[in-house]
Design a protein around this motif. Structure first.
Motif, PDB file in Angstrom:
ATOM      1  N   VAL A 181       1.006  -1.285   0.055  1.00 17.48           N
ATOM      2  CA  VAL A 181       0.035  -0.061  -0.039  1.00 17.48           C
ATOM      3  C   VAL A 181       0.908   1.198  -0.086  1.00 17.48           C
ATOM      4  N   ARG A 185      -2.663   3.886  -0.663  1.00 19.30           N
ATOM      5  CA  ARG A 185      -3.308   3.346  -1.874  1.00 19.30           C
ATOM      6  C   ARG A 185      -2.784   1.948  -2.412  1.00 19.30           C
ATOM      7  N   ALA A 186      -3.418   0.840  -2.343  1.00 17.13           N
ATOM      8  CA  ALA A 186      -2.894  -0.327  -3.181  1.00 17.13           C
ATOM      9  C   ALA A 186      -3.327  -0.186  -4.642  1.00 17.13           C
ATOM     10  N   THR A 238      -6.223  -2.058   6.138  1.00 16.21           N
ATOM     11  CA  THR A 238      -7.010  -1.056   5.364  1.00 16.21           C
ATOM     12  C   THR A 238      -8.520  -1.696   5.086  1.00 16.21           C
TER      13      THR A 238
END
Length: 380
Positions: A181, A185-186, A238
């Motif tokens: 990540v 954000r992945a 997440t």
């Protein structure tokens, strides 16, 4: 044995069926219109063995280094002595401070080795149902649980490398993945695959609860993904809403009910049996196998290369047919309703009349053809 399973056995041949996994179930959603894939997977046919016998290139697989990296990351996260996972989940799901009950199903012993899947699944079910009924510790972490899911009338074992967690009277699925990540954000494609596989676990857990008259709502749509943060080995958690993936997978599992209709389209003696010799070498003529595959309707898209061993074979078929889909989903969508390159080229060259339902597409093709012709003249 039902007539359906008997027919699937003929299609597969004497080889043992390959079981489904969360990965193969996720692949159902990647190309649900492919009847060939549906039939091969339903029969448990070894697609890599078919591809090898046909001389097809194998899809790229993770390197040993990448696999070792993933296993090391999972061990770090799930080590109960370090308490990394519990710390992450307390933050992600606002867990209370008391330590959760932890059980590694992989450590369940049977004789001198690891217990068979059936026994591990029974033990998993007992722990989950005991928790659901309030008979076990309120917050339960299960490492490597074994669940089952009904797929086309067969019970399929699923082995999450994740953890099932009960919190606030609902269970959550936690998936541990080694892709990073970065800045919060992945990779969206990798995350979507992980969520679709998690959806299979959610459906299996809901199936377990509903069999004992517990509400399916006791399993949350929220999935927790544990990944390395940025370019480090430091894990981060997440939360994702997997409702779209759950709905999609449920729909495609329901579509497997059409298996009898698909089998009816095949000649009765159709089989993908490789006719192996005593030493395991396939002896079936390749042309004969290709003819058997041709009886099953494919639906090739360039994305098939990422999840199907037969993609190269299907791509060659699609190109030989002049299929629009072989050019990619963007072109296919732009030319919706026009199935072959031959038709598209005839429309562009004004060799056939515009199709009434596709006048806009025909106009665009002819406009592109005029631009191409002008550029060709200018270049000469």
């Amino acid at each position: 044995m039902s007539s359906l399973h008997a027919r699937l056995n003929v299609l597969r041949g004497p080889a043992e069926p390959l079981p489904h996994s969360a990965r193969t179930l996720a692949a159902l959603t990647a190309n649900p219109r492919c009847d060939r894939r549906t039939l091969l997977d339903a029969a448990g046919i070894d697609k890599p063995a078919l591809a090898t016998h046909l001389g097809l290139p194998q899809p790229m697989k993770k390197s040993r280094l990448a696999l070792d990296h993933g296993l090391a990351f999972e061990r770090q996260v799930t080590d109960p002595e370090q308490g990394v996972l519990l710390s992450l989940l307390r933050k992600a799901l606002q867990l209370p401070l008391p330590r959760a009950y932890y059980k590694d199903i992989n450590n369940l012993r049977h004789g001198n080795g690891t217990a068979p899947l059936g026994l591990r699944r029974t033990h998993t079910s007992q722990l989950i149902l005991g928790t659901a009924e309030g008979k076990s510790t309120p917050h339960t972490l299960l490492d490597h649980p074994v669940l089952t899911l009904n797929v086309a009338g067969r019970q399929t074992y699923l082995e999450p490398d994740a953890i099932a967690l009960r919190h606030d009277d609902v269970f959550h699925i936690v998936e541990i993945r080694s892709f990073p990540v970065i800045h919060g954000r992945a990779d969206p494609l990798k995350a979507a695959v992980a969520l679709t596989q998690a959806a299979a676990y959610i459906l299996a857990l809901r199936e377990l609860l509903t069999r004992t008259h517990r509400p399916a709502t006791q399993v949350s749509d929220t999935v927790v993904l544990i990944n390395p943060r940025n370019f480090t080995f430091q894990p981060t958690a997440t939360t994702y809403n997997a409702a779209p993936q759950i709905k999609s997978l449920s729909r495609h599992l329901t579509r497997l009910d059409r298996l009898p209709d698909l089998l009816e389209t095949l000649p009765p003696d159709t089989t993908c049996d490789l006719a192996t010799s005593p030493d395991g070498t396939p002896t079936r003529p390749r042309d004969n196998l290709i003819a058997a595959l041709a009886t099953m309707k494919p639906h090739y898209t360039p994305g098939c290369r990422h999840h199907c061993d037969l993609a190269t074979h299907c791509r060659t078929e699609a190109r030989n047919r002049g299929s629009i889909g072989a050019l990619g989903t963007t072109v296919r969508d732009d030319l919706a309703g026009i199935d072959t390159l031959h038709t598209a080229l005839d429309l562009a060259d004004n060799h056939v009349r515009a199709i009434s339902d596709h006048e806009d597409t025909t106009h665009a093709l002819r406009h592109a053809q005029r631009i191409h012709d002008e550029l060709t003249r200018d270049s000469t």
